[in-house]
Design a protein around this motif. Structure first.
Motif, PDB file in Angstrom:
ATOM      1  N   LEU A 170      26.772 -16.525  -9.719  1.00 15.91           N
ATOM      2  CA  LEU A 170      25.546 -16.052 -10.047  1.00 15.91           C
ATOM      3  C   LEU A 170      25.754 -14.220 -10.022  1.00 15.91           C
ATOM      4  O   LEU A 170      25.671 -14.306  -7.934  1.00 15.91           O
ATOM      5  CB  LEU A 170      25.273 -17.170 -10.059  1.00 15.91           C
ATOM      6  CG  LEU A 170      23.343 -16.525 -10.982  1.00 15.91           C
ATOM      7  CD1 LEU A 170      22.931 -16.321 -11.864  1.00 15.91           C
ATOM      8  CD2 LEU A 170      22.505 -17.936  -9.875  1.00 15.91           C
ATOM      9  N   TYR A 205      25.928 -13.483 -14.598  1.00 13.60           N
ATOM     10  CA  TYR A 205      27.063 -15.030 -14.808  1.00 13.60           C
ATOM     11  C   TYR A 205      28.407 -14.972 -14.743  1.00 13.60           C
ATOM     12  O   TYR A 205      28.445 -14.296 -16.732  1.00 13.60           O
ATOM     13  CB  TYR A 205      26.193 -15.515 -15.588  1.00 13.60           C
ATOM     14  CG  TYR A 205      27.045 -17.480 -15.577  1.00 13.60           C
ATOM     15  CD1 TYR A 205      27.829 -18.234 -14.462  1.00 13.60           C
ATOM     16  CD2 TYR A 205      28.242 -18.066 -16.394  1.00 13.60           C
ATOM     17  CE1 TYR A 205      27.277 -19.713 -14.405  1.00 13.60           C
ATOM     18  CE2 TYR A 205      28.234 -18.928 -16.608  1.00 13.60           C
ATOM     19  CZ  TYR A 205      28.876 -19.878 -15.445  1.00 13.60           C
ATOM     20  OH  TYR A 205      29.481 -21.406 -15.485  1.00 13.60           O
ATOM     21  N   HIS A 261      31.210 -20.927 -10.460  1.00 14.29           N
ATOM     22  CA  HIS A 261      30.981 -20.241 -10.840  1.00 14.29           C
ATOM     23  C   HIS A 261      30.038 -19.477 -10.279  1.00 14.29           C
ATOM     24  O   HIS A 261      29.648 -19.722  -8.679  1.00 14.29           O
ATOM     25  CB  HIS A 261      30.079 -20.940 -12.209  1.00 14.29           C
ATOM     26  CG  HIS A 261      29.820 -22.222 -12.614  1.00 14.29           C
ATOM     27  ND1 HIS A 261      30.677 -22.629 -13.285  1.00 14.29           N
ATOM     28  CD2 HIS A 261      30.892 -23.501 -11.811  1.00 14.29           C
ATOM     29  CE1 HIS A 261      30.665 -23.383 -14.363  1.00 14.29           C
ATOM     30  NE2 HIS A 261      30.973 -24.207 -13.404  1.00 14.29           N
ATOM     31  N   TYR A 283      20.526 -10.250 -13.488  1.00 15.09           N
ATOM     32  CA  TYR A 283      21.266 -11.656 -13.324  1.00 15.09           C
ATOM     33  C   TYR A 283      22.678 -11.556 -13.995  1.00 15.09           C
ATOM     34  O   TYR A 283      22.680 -11.516 -15.492  1.00 15.09           O
ATOM     35  CB  TYR A 283      20.759 -12.587 -13.852  1.00 15.09           C
ATOM     36  CG  TYR A 283      20.323 -13.218 -14.486  1.00 15.09           C
ATOM     37  CD1 TYR A 283      20.727 -13.965 -15.292  1.00 15.09           C
ATOM     38  CD2 TYR A 283      18.860 -12.619 -14.756  1.00 15.09           C
ATOM     39  CE1 TYR A 283      20.596 -14.699 -16.675  1.00 15.09           C
ATOM     40  CE2 TYR A 283      17.949 -13.425 -15.679  1.00 15.09           C
ATOM     41  CZ  TYR A 283      19.375 -14.103 -16.960  1.00 15.09           C
ATOM     42  OH  TYR A 283      18.595 -14.851 -18.218  1.00 15.09           O
TER      43      TYR A 283
END
Length: 173
Positions: free
Chosen positions: A144, A135, A142, A133
């Motif tokens: 992700l 970010y 945001h 992942y």
């Protein structure tokens, strides 16, 4: 507040029964020219419609219903490619306003329930196990990113600040 499930029962002494049938009749008539799903399932005497397996089966149908109406207590309709009017007389009707389904329990076949409704949205499910992942903030939002190298899949999720806060609250429970 609108009731989520409206139940009409043939021969009921409930003074609301005629109004309930009128409400269901209006919903039924409003299906005219809309594509509907038509599913039939065998039931036992005490089967609840929510507990029936409504996953698509081979004999389920989808068609644009034509001229749906209720005359007396009988439901009438046509399939678009057929001049023949069809009908069924129910002993019970259940209108699920939330999911937009009408459950028809025919008088002639007590072990059968028919579910007529507007096609539901089917979501495609992608399963990722222990993905990589990333970010990244992007302006006020945001991002992700979830990556699964084995499946060669990447999923990008853009979240508002409020959505991110909700996600973090859920993850820390």
């Amino acid at each position: 507040m609108m009731q989520l499930k409206t139940v009409w029962q043939s021969g009921s002494g409930d003074p609301e029964n005629p109004q309930i049938l009128a409400t269901i009749g209006q919903w039924w008539t409003n299906l005219n020219s809309k594509e509907v799903t038509w599913q039939q399932r065998i039931i036992t005497q005490n089967t609840e419609v929510d507990r029936i397996d409504w996953e698509p089966k081979r004999f389920d149908e989808k068609f644009a219903i034509a001229n749906p109406e209720i005359r007396g207590i009988t439901l009438y309709w046509r399939k678009p490619d057929s001049p023949q009017e069809r009908n069924t007389t129910p002993h019970q009707l259940i209108l699920d306003s939330l999911h937009q389904y009408l459950y028809i329990f025919p008088q002639s076949q007590k072990e059968l329930v028919i579910r007529v409704g507007l096609p539901s949205i089917t979501y495609q499910t992608i399963s990722l196990t222990n993905p990589q992942y990333l970010y990244n903030p992007s302006g006020e939002n945001h991002i992700l990113t979830l990556q699964d190298a084995r499946q060669q899949l990447e999923v990008k999720v853009t979240m508002s600040p409020e959505n991110l806060k909700q996600l973090l609250r859920q993850l820390t429970r």
